[in-house]
Design an enzyme around this catalytic site. Structure first.
Site, PDB file in Angstrom:
ATOM      1  N   GLU A  25       0.835  -1.211   0.000  1.00  0.00           N
ATOM      2  CA  GLU A  25       0.000   0.000   0.000  1.00  0.00           C
ATOM      3  C   GLU A  25       0.868   1.260   0.000  1.00  0.00           C
ATOM      4  O   GLU A  25       2.060   1.201   0.298  1.00  0.00           O
ATOM      5  CB  GLU A  25      -0.934  -0.001   1.210  1.00  0.00           C
ATOM      6  CG  GLU A  25      -0.209  -0.019   2.545  1.00  0.00           C
ATOM      7  CD  GLU A  25      -1.040   0.582   3.677  1.00  0.00           C
ATOM      8  OE1 GLU A  25      -1.578   1.691   3.496  1.00  0.00           O
ATOM      9  OE2 GLU A  25      -1.123  -0.052   4.738  1.00  0.00           O
ATOM     10  N   LYS A  86      -5.627  10.561   0.820  1.00  0.00           N
ATOM     11  CA  LYS A  86      -5.682   9.180   1.318  1.00  0.00           C
ATOM     12  C   LYS A  86      -6.939   8.565   0.713  1.00  0.00           C
ATOM     13  O   LYS A  86      -8.043   9.029   0.992  1.00  0.00           O
ATOM     14  CB  LYS A  86      -5.762   9.232   2.845  1.00  0.00           C
ATOM     15  CG  LYS A  86      -6.065   7.914   3.544  1.00  0.00           C
ATOM     16  CD  LYS A  86      -6.159   8.143   5.058  1.00  0.00           C
ATOM     17  CE  LYS A  86      -6.804   6.962   5.758  1.00  0.00           C
ATOM     18  NZ  LYS A  86      -7.064   7.242   7.182  1.00  0.00           N
ATOM     19  N   SER A 140     -13.108   1.267  10.338  1.00  0.00           N
ATOM     20  CA  SER A 140     -12.388   1.391   9.065  1.00  0.00           C
ATOM     21  C   SER A 140     -13.058   0.587   7.947  1.00  0.00           C
ATOM     22  O   SER A 140     -13.509  -0.552   8.158  1.00  0.00           O
ATOM     23  CB  SER A 140     -10.960   0.892   9.237  1.00  0.00           C
ATOM     24  OG  SER A 140     -10.298   0.911   7.994  1.00  0.00           O
ATOM     25  N   ALA A 141     -13.049   1.176   6.752  1.00  0.00           N
ATOM     26  CA  ALA A 141     -13.540   0.466   5.566  1.00  0.00           C
ATOM     27  C   ALA A 141     -12.666  -0.750   5.241  1.00  0.00           C
ATOM     28  O   ALA A 141     -13.074  -1.621   4.468  1.00  0.00           O
ATOM     29  CB  ALA A 141     -13.573   1.416   4.367  1.00  0.00           C
ATOM     30  N   ASP A 142     -11.472  -0.815   5.844  1.00  0.00           N
ATOM     31  CA  ASP A 142     -10.607  -1.985   5.627  1.00  0.00           C
ATOM     32  C   ASP A 142     -11.339  -3.284   6.007  1.00  0.00           C
ATOM     33  O   ASP A 142     -11.164  -4.308   5.348  1.00  0.00           O
ATOM     34  CB  ASP A 142      -9.335  -1.907   6.494  1.00  0.00           C
ATOM     35  CG  ASP A 142      -8.374  -0.808   6.066  1.00  0.00           C
ATOM     36  OD1 ASP A 142      -8.593  -0.191   5.006  1.00  0.00           O
ATOM     37  OD2 ASP A 142      -7.401  -0.577   6.816  1.00  0.00           O
ATOM     38  N   LYS A 159      -3.444  -2.020  15.886  1.00  0.00           N
ATOM     39  CA  LYS A 159      -2.798  -1.144  16.860  1.00  0.00           C
ATOM     40  C   LYS A 159      -3.657  -0.932  18.093  1.00  0.00           C
ATOM     41  O   LYS A 159      -4.881  -0.971  18.012  1.00  0.00           O
ATOM     42  CB  LYS A 159      -2.608   0.237  16.226  1.00  0.00           C
ATOM     43  CG  LYS A 159      -1.436   0.298  15.311  1.00  0.00           C
ATOM     44  CD  LYS A 159      -0.815   1.683  15.380  1.00  0.00           C
ATOM     45  CE  LYS A 159       0.573   1.613  14.805  1.00  0.00           C
ATOM     46  NZ  LYS A 159       0.651   2.245  13.514  1.00  0.00           N
TER      47      LYS A 159
END
Ligand code: PSU
Ligand code: MN
Length: 306
Positions: A25, A86, A140-142, A159
């Site tokens: 990434e 981003k 998060s969209a992750d 994290k």
């Protein structure tokens, strides 16, 4: 409507030869680490992937073109730029359409990797459920990306800026395989253990590759998260990190930091508050993830040919 993809010379050659490729990434470069360590790390990560039998492909949007693999000059200019957007699932199409420049998050890198036929991706940490998400709704969209896109992502867990139990709950709800590598516990980025068991454990790259291929064979869309513990020598104890994370979080709250600025703000403050120590660990764990991702990519090619 079509969009433009530009492959680096080495990525193009690997595609032609049908040899393993590992995606990387670019948000980690533009928003995750300071210059010049960001560019140095990106180069070292690429070298580790080559040493382990695969070809690296760092992904970014430049001038409205989806780049799969960057030249050394492109890596340098991305690492120095301060005005890069981003981009995640929500904004990658707009960035391409407007001819802009964007660094891809885990979610957007998975999308791009899949478009390029790449099934393995190495990074540092993934986004997750933020602490206080019951009020902020910041997830998060992750996490959702793993339900759509068949890419295996190697990260060092999540994290401590995140709510790790809630992150694991959401991944389970979404049906995302979460695989701890070589241990039972889910790792927590700077620490080898989060104190929570991972839902799955695998001890070798071949098993991880086989699980992804099986998922696809069954017609189950989506990828898997491999959580690779940080090397022991690079670990930072939780006692050191807890007050730092607490301070960064309270500063973010006091300043009203929201939406896509939250993660970059916290990463930057933690870097400053640890006087760079967090960055040293961050670099080591990314290199460690690159090694494992290359091994998985090699296995995936072997097994899908066989
Ligand atoms: N966590 C890290 N380093 C990072 C990121 C997350 O330890 O660089 C980046 C990744 O690109 C990840 C993104 O996909 O932040 C998540 O941002 P958000 O929380 O806004 O979805
Ligand atoms: Mn968010």
């Amino acid at each position: 409507m079509t969009f433009k993809i530009a492959y680096s010379a080495e990525a193009e050659a690997a595609r032609a030869a049908n040899t393993p490729i590992v995606a990387l990434e670019s948000t980690i470069i533009t928003h995750g680490m300071p210059y010049p360590q960001n560019v140095e790390t990106a180069r070292r990560v690429e070298a580790v992937i080559r040493e382990n039998g695969a070809t690296p492909a760092t992904i970014a949007v430049m001038n409205g073109i989806l780049h799969i693999g960057l030249s050394d000059a492109e890596l340098e200019s991305l690492g120095q730029a301060t005005d890069v957007a981003k981009v995640s699932r929500a904004d990658i199409a707009a960035c391409l359409a407007s001819g802009g420049i964007g660094a891809t998050t885990v979610a957007a890198t998975m999308i791009a990797a899949n478009l390029a036929g790449i099934s393995v991706f190495a990074t540092g940490g993934i986004g997750g459920v933020h602490r206080g998400a019951e009020n902020s709704f910041d997830i998060s969209a992750d996490l959702h990306e793993f339900t759509h896109t068949p890419v295996t992502v190697v990260a060092a867990g999540a994290k401590a800026i995140l709510d790790i139990p809630k992150t694991l709950e959401v991944l389970e709800t979404l049906g995302v395989p979460v695989i701890a590598y070589g241990q039972d516990d889910f790792p927590a980025f700077w620490s080898r253990s989060s104190g929570l068991p991972a839902p799955l454990r695998m001890d070798d790259a071949a098993s991880i590759a086989r699980a992804q291929l099986m998922r696809s064979a069954m017609g189950l869309p989506g990828g898997q998260l491999v959580a690779n513990p940080i090397p022991e020598t690079a670990e930072i104890s939780r006692d050191v990190m807890i007050p730092v994370v607490e301070q960064a979080l309270s500063e973010a709250a006091a300043q009203g930091v929201a939406a896509k600025s939250v993660t970059p703000f916290l990463l930057q403050r933690i870097f400053e508050l640890t006087e760079g120590r967090s960055l040293v660990s961050n670099i080591e764990l990314v290199l460690n993830n690159a090694r494992l991702a290359a091994a998985i990519a090699v296995e995936m090619k072997l097994q899908s040919r066989g």
